[in-house]
Design a protein around this motif. Structure first.
Motif, short mmCIF file in Angstrom:
data_model
loop_
_atom_site.label_atom_id
_atom_site.label_comp_id
_atom_site.label_asym_id
_atom_site.label_seq_id
_atom_site.Cartn_x
_atom_site.Cartn_y
_atom_site.Cartn_z
N LEU A 85 20.07 2.84 -46.93
CA LEU A 85 18.93 2.72 -46.01
C LEU A 85 18.85 1.35 -45.33
N PRO A 86 18.99 0.22 -46.05
CA PRO A 86 18.90 -1.07 -45.34
C PRO A 86 19.98 -1.23 -44.27
N LEU A 87 21.21 -0.77 -44.57
CA LEU A 87 22.28 -0.83 -43.57
C LEU A 87 21.92 0.04 -42.38
N PHE A 88 21.45 1.26 -42.65
CA PHE A 88 21.09 2.19 -41.57
C PHE A 88 20.00 1.58 -40.70
N GLY A 89 18.95 1.01 -41.33
CA GLY A 89 17.86 0.42 -40.57
C GLY A 89 18.32 -0.77 -39.75
N THR A 90 19.17 -1.59 -40.34
CA THR A 90 19.68 -2.76 -39.63
C THR A 90 20.47 -2.34 -38.40
N GLN A 91 21.37 -1.36 -38.57
CA GLN A 91 22.18 -0.88 -37.45
C GLN A 91 21.30 -0.19 -36.41
N PHE A 92 20.39 0.66 -36.84
CA PHE A 92 19.54 1.41 -35.92
C PHE A 92 18.74 0.45 -35.04
N LEU A 93 18.11 -0.54 -35.66
CA LEU A 93 17.27 -1.47 -34.91
C LEU A 93 18.10 -2.37 -34.00
N ALA B 281 26.93 -8.32 -46.56
CA ALA B 281 25.46 -8.33 -46.52
C ALA B 281 24.96 -9.69 -46.02
N GLN B 282 25.57 -10.75 -46.52
CA GLN B 282 25.17 -12.09 -46.06
C GLN B 282 25.51 -12.27 -44.58
N LEU B 283 26.68 -11.77 -44.19
CA LEU B 283 27.07 -11.87 -42.79
C LEU B 283 26.10 -11.10 -41.90
N ALA B 284 25.64 -9.94 -42.37
CA ALA B 284 24.66 -9.16 -41.60
C ALA B 284 23.39 -9.98 -41.38
N SER C 274 26.60 -7.60 -31.03
CA SER C 274 27.12 -6.27 -31.34
C SER C 274 28.58 -6.32 -31.77
N THR C 275 29.34 -7.23 -31.17
CA THR C 275 30.75 -7.40 -31.54
C THR C 275 30.88 -7.85 -32.99
N LEU C 276 30.03 -8.78 -33.40
CA LEU C 276 30.09 -9.29 -34.77
C LEU C 276 29.65 -8.25 -35.79
N PHE C 277 28.68 -7.40 -35.41
CA PHE C 277 28.15 -6.43 -36.37
C PHE C 277 29.01 -5.17 -36.47
N GLY C 278 29.78 -4.85 -35.41
CA GLY C 278 30.54 -3.61 -35.39
C GLY C 278 31.50 -3.42 -36.54
N PRO C 279 32.45 -4.35 -36.78
CA PRO C 279 33.37 -4.19 -37.91
C PRO C 279 32.66 -4.15 -39.25
N LEU C 280 31.57 -4.90 -39.35
CA LEU C 280 30.83 -4.99 -40.61
C LEU C 280 30.22 -3.64 -40.99
N LYS C 281 29.57 -2.97 -40.03
CA LYS C 281 28.79 -1.77 -40.37
C LYS C 281 29.68 -0.63 -40.84
N TRP D 264 16.19 -8.03 -39.16
CA TRP D 264 16.53 -9.06 -40.15
C TRP D 264 15.92 -8.73 -41.51
N LEU D 265 14.68 -8.23 -41.52
CA LEU D 265 14.04 -7.86 -42.78
C LEU D 265 14.80 -6.72 -43.47
N PHE D 266 15.28 -5.76 -42.71
CA PHE D 266 16.10 -4.69 -43.30
C PHE D 266 17.39 -5.28 -43.88
N SER D 267 18.01 -6.20 -43.17
CA SER D 267 19.29 -6.75 -43.64
C SER D 267 19.12 -7.51 -44.95
N ARG D 268 17.93 -8.05 -45.19
CA ARG D 268 17.70 -8.79 -46.43
C ARG D 268 17.74 -7.88 -47.66
N SER D 269 17.59 -6.57 -47.46
CA SER D 269 17.63 -5.63 -48.58
C SER D 269 19.01 -5.02 -48.80
N MET D 270 19.98 -5.38 -47.95
CA MET D 270 21.33 -4.83 -48.14
C MET D 270 21.95 -5.38 -49.43
#
Length: 627
Positions: free
Chosen positions: A16-24, A84-87, A124-131, A192-198
């Motif tokens: 869920l935290p990953l999904f919320g981070t990506q969705f937002l 998770a930290q990178l996110a 978006s470029t930085l987050f793409g490979p991560l997700k 950012w708040l969602f990413s803190r729960s990853m």
């Protein structure tokens, strides 16, 4: 009783935290970009004296540019640092970018906003490979396809909602900057708040030395994935979908306005249908594949994309030509229903096409290279989208109408699909297996967890029909190499499936001793390479529905290559069109359709305990009285 499905992941901290981070993040990209575009198009915001049409195209190009420049770096960072930290770092960057965008909106400064478009492209470029690369770390194998489906569906829904929100906020407050500033910064903070729960996602290659040479590292990544044919062609398939989809999404405004005579609401409706279709198709992947990475869905998806893309052309030629249509009057016109259905189904089959390809890249790429493979995918996606834009401009200027351009791309999809499936016949093979098994049977599988996830093993099973190997191949997650009677191996159509799957034809020693010796040699080679081999120790298909005694071939295989042996039994196949009940197989009228069958798998036996008598007893017990 509740059966686990992909939507259960939305209640899990693993997902869920990953999904919320990506969705937002996807929502905010499009919220910001569309607000900017509406200001350019409708409210006179300008830069360098350029017209609105040029500026709008510049926004799209500037956003894509970082994917070329920084994807290689993004892939390296996702391998070297905890994802998770990178996110969280990326989300903090997003907050800073949106704060800067707030200054641009407040001052009505297009130059600042263009800089923020570029920076959001970097985000978006930085987050793409991560997700995508973190999914195999968070999810179990059987959850991977569903997780990819949810990420893909959520992304397109977020894009759609972001576009609508950005448009509405500016339309309702065209001269007030506060609403759009609060919205952009607020969504970034929520992400950012969602990413803190990853959960923590340890780096697969913490010792990786970052290569800051952008061109050199980009070439290195592309060359590396090119060495894995399956992964490379999967990336090309994903990029082709972005080519296909970008042409359609780019032409939808003109299609809605000039061809269908609709107002802006009709355009929003068409985008909604296409995006919702992709979401539905992505979510259906897990259901249709039984929670496995099912490559058979890829040809199925490409066929649907072409069929409904071509049908859209004919639907458009017969669409009513009144003017203008509002959303309500457009939907009320029966002549438009076919257009809407075609657009939504194109999206749905596009989801079926792409989600298994993402899962395949994640499972077939070396663990320490997954992020960089996704980075290569982003580079190829961006390249294909630029080529799509250039091709569209050339063809439209050459005199093609928008409907003809869309038909051309649908026909190109057929040629591209045939080319990919020629290079990788595994896709077509899996499609034939998937269609055959799911058309003829309702399969229930028990004990799938007993098959080792890695390493060599031998599967032994009773032999009831000509479809036994396809049923097993369709249920087992790992590629299976079947040892089979050389006469079955030669059956038309099935022969293509068997050859592509690396099946091993065998004959009795008295009939062809050389072929038998070659078969045992290939079995040993497959097992030495850590693969799964399946044999039917009875030596042939049953003629009376009863199991025959196991032959000594299994003992020879295990003696030569001692590996775990997994007993399994097919139940319910006797009496099917492909069995020998009431006459020769496939030479009588079928009496059953979509009948219920089972594949029951027992715990593996160590090689020292896996003699043919013990294995026969195990398979008989698993089969029981149901033939």
């Amino acid at each position: 009783m509740h059966h686990p499905n992909q939507f259960d992941l939305l209640r899990s901290r693993r997902f869920l935290p990953l999904f919320g981070t990506q969705f937002l993040g996807a929502f905010n990209d499009n919220l910001f970009k569309n607000a900017f575009l509406v200001m350019i198009t409708f409210y006179g915001l300008s830069a360098a004296g350029l017209d609105a049409k040029t500026l709008a195209n510049a926004v799209a190009g500037i956003f894509i540019l970082p994917f070329f420049l920084f994807s290689a770096l993004a892939g390296q960072l996702a391998e070297k640092y905890d994802k998770a930290q990178l996110a969280r770092w990326v989300k903090l960057l997003e907050i800073a970018i949106m704060a800067l965008a707030g200054v641009g909106f407040f001052q009505r400064n297009a130059s600042i906003l263009f800089a923020c478009v570029f920076l959001m492209g970097v985000h978006s470029t930085l987050f793409g490979p991560l997700k995508y690369s973190v999914l195999p770390q968070y999810l179990r194998q059987e959850e991977l396809l569903g997780g990819n489906g949810l990420i893909e569906a959520g992304t397109f829904i977020a894009i759609l909602l972001g576009q609508i929100a950005g448009t509405l906020i500016v339309q309702h407050a065209p001269h007030a900057s506060a609403p759009i500033i609060y919205a952009c910064v607020g969504v970034a903070v929520l992400g950012w708040l969602f990413s803190r729960s990853m959960p923590a996602a340890p780096p697969p290659a913490p010792g990786l030395a970052i290569n800051w040479n952008i061109l050199g590292e980009t070439w290195h990544i592309l060359r590396h994935v090119h060495g894995n044919r399956t992964v490379f062609h999967s990336l090309m398939g994903i990029s082709w979908f972005w080519f296909f989809g970008s042409v359609y999404l780019t032409q939808l405004p003109d299609l809605a306005h000039r061809t269908l005579r609709g107002d802006p609401g009709v355009y929003t409706l068409l985008v909604t249908l296409f995006s919702a279709g992709i979401g539905i198709g992505s979510a259906l992947c897990e259901k249709l594949s039984g929670r496995r990475v099912e490559l058979g869905l890829v040809p199925f998806g490409s066929i649907g994309m072409s069929v409904f893309g071509a049908d859209l052309y004919f639907a458009l030629t017969g669409a009513p030509a009144a003017m203008p249509y509002t959303v309500a009057s457009f939907v009320a016109e029966p002549g438009h229903w076919r257009v809407m259905l075609d657009i939504m189904l194109m999206g749905a089959f596009g989801g079926l096409f792409t989600v298994p390809l993402y899962a395949l890249v994640q499972t077939r790429t070396e663990r320490e290279f997954v992020s960089r493979a996704i980075a290569a995918n982003n580079i190829l996606n961006a390249l294909f989208m630029v080529v799509a834009a250039g091709m569209s401009i050339v063809l439209l200027q050459a005199g093609l109408s928008v409907p003809m351009l869309l038909l051309t791309v649908s026909l190109m999809n057929i040629a591209v699909a045939l080319y990919i499936y020629t290079l990788l016949p595994e896709f077509l093979m899996r499609f034939l297996v998937w269609i055959g098994v799911h058309t003829l049977y309702r399969v229930r599988c028990k004990g799938l967890e007993h098959i080792p996830e890695h390493g060599p093993c031998v599967l032994v099973c009773n032999h009831v029909s000509f479809m036994d190997s396809q049923v097993i191949a369709g249920m087992v997650r790992r590629p299976v190499r079947f040892v089979m009677d050389h006469r079955i191996f030669k059956v038309p159509v099935l022969n293509f499936i068997f050859r592509t799957a690396g099946a091993i034809p065998i004959a009795p020693a008295k009939e062809d001793p050389q072929l038998k010796a070659q078969a045992f040699e290939r079995v040993a080679q497959y097992l030495a390479a850590g693969e799964v081999v399946c044999i039917f120790p009875e030596g042939g298909i049953t003629r009376d529905g009863q199991m025959q005694a196991f032959r000594p071939g299994i003992d020879q295989i295990i003696a030569r290559t001692p590996v775990p042996v997994v007993p399994m039994a097919l139940r319910g196949m006797w009496g099917s069109f492909f069995s020998r009940k009431d006459g020769a197989a496939m030479m009588k009228l079928p009496r059953r359709f979509w009948s219920r069958i089972e594949l029951v798998i027992g715990p593996p036996l160590p090689p020292e305990a896996a003699d043919r008598q013990a294995l026969e007893a195990q398979v008989r017990a698993l089969r029981g009285d149901w033939r």
